[in-house]
Write a protein that holds these residues in place. Structure first.
Motif, short mmCIF file in Angstrom:
data_model
loop_
_atom_site.label_atom_id
_atom_site.label_comp_id
_atom_site.label_asym_id
_atom_site.label_seq_id
_atom_site.Cartn_x
_atom_site.Cartn_y
_atom_site.Cartn_z
N THR A 19 -41.50 67.66 14.71
CA THR A 19 -41.10 66.85 15.86
C THR A 19 -42.18 65.84 16.17
O THR A 19 -41.90 64.68 16.49
N GLY A 30 -41.23 62.19 15.68
CA GLY A 30 -41.18 61.64 17.04
C GLY A 30 -41.93 60.31 17.14
O GLY A 30 -41.74 59.55 18.09
N GLN A 31 -42.78 60.01 16.14
CA GLN A 31 -43.47 58.72 16.12
C GLN A 31 -42.48 57.60 15.84
O GLN A 31 -42.73 56.44 16.14
N GLN A 83 -36.87 59.17 19.04
CA GLN A 83 -36.76 60.40 19.81
C GLN A 83 -36.00 61.47 19.03
O GLN A 83 -34.86 61.25 18.61
N VAL A 84 -36.64 62.62 18.83
CA VAL A 84 -36.03 63.73 18.11
C VAL A 84 -35.29 64.61 19.12
O VAL A 84 -35.88 65.10 20.06
N LYS A 85 -33.99 64.77 18.89
CA LYS A 85 -33.19 65.60 19.81
C LYS A 85 -33.25 67.06 19.41
O LYS A 85 -33.23 67.95 20.24
N CYS A 137 -34.42 69.89 15.93
CA CYS A 137 -35.12 69.96 14.68
C CYS A 137 -35.11 71.41 14.22
O CYS A 137 -35.33 72.31 15.01
N PHE A 142 -31.76 62.88 15.46
CA PHE A 142 -32.37 61.85 16.30
C PHE A 142 -31.44 61.44 17.43
O PHE A 142 -30.23 61.53 17.31
#
Length: 120
Positions: free
Chosen positions: A28, A32-33, A36-38, A40, A57
């Motif tokens: 993440t 996440g860089q 936005q990761v929803k 994982c 994502f």
């Protein structure tokens, strides 16, 4: 775009070639860089010596960008290249994107032995 059947854009990615000690937190952080990761999920060890994960994502455009640009490259914070493609489970359409040309080509001659049967 012309939408995918259920109207849900492709935002769920399969990431392969990860280090054996990868964790969901680390993943993440790395992805996440980029967006936005929803969600994982690190997949179970498949005995191949590397791990894979599913990363969903928030933004399908971001997911698409990663498939285009990150597949075969090294994400910031990692030391080896990863495989990035859309997760198979998500759609029946567009499954042709799998291993998009990257793998097929390049393994020696494509047995170009004519079509035989020239004696009609």
């Amino acid at each position: 775009g012309n939408g995918y059947g259920g109207g849900e854009a492709q935002n769920n990615l399969f990431i392969g070639g990860l280090p054996m000690d990868i964790t969901e937190d680390v993943l993440t952080g790395i992805f996440g860089q980029y967006g936005q990761v929803k969600q994982c999920k690190v997949l179970p060890d498949n005995g191949k010596g590397d791990r894979a994960a599913l990363v969903r994502f928030a933004d399908a455009n971001m997911a698409n960008w990663l498939v285009q640009n990150m597949n075969g490259n090294i994400p910031q914070g990692m030391s080896s290249p990863v495989v990035v493609m859309f997760s198979k489970s998500q759609t029946g359409k567009g499954g042709g994107g799998y291993g998009g040309g990257g793998y097929a080509g390049g393994y020696g001659p494509q047995g170009g032995g004519g079509h035989g049967g020239g004696n009609h």
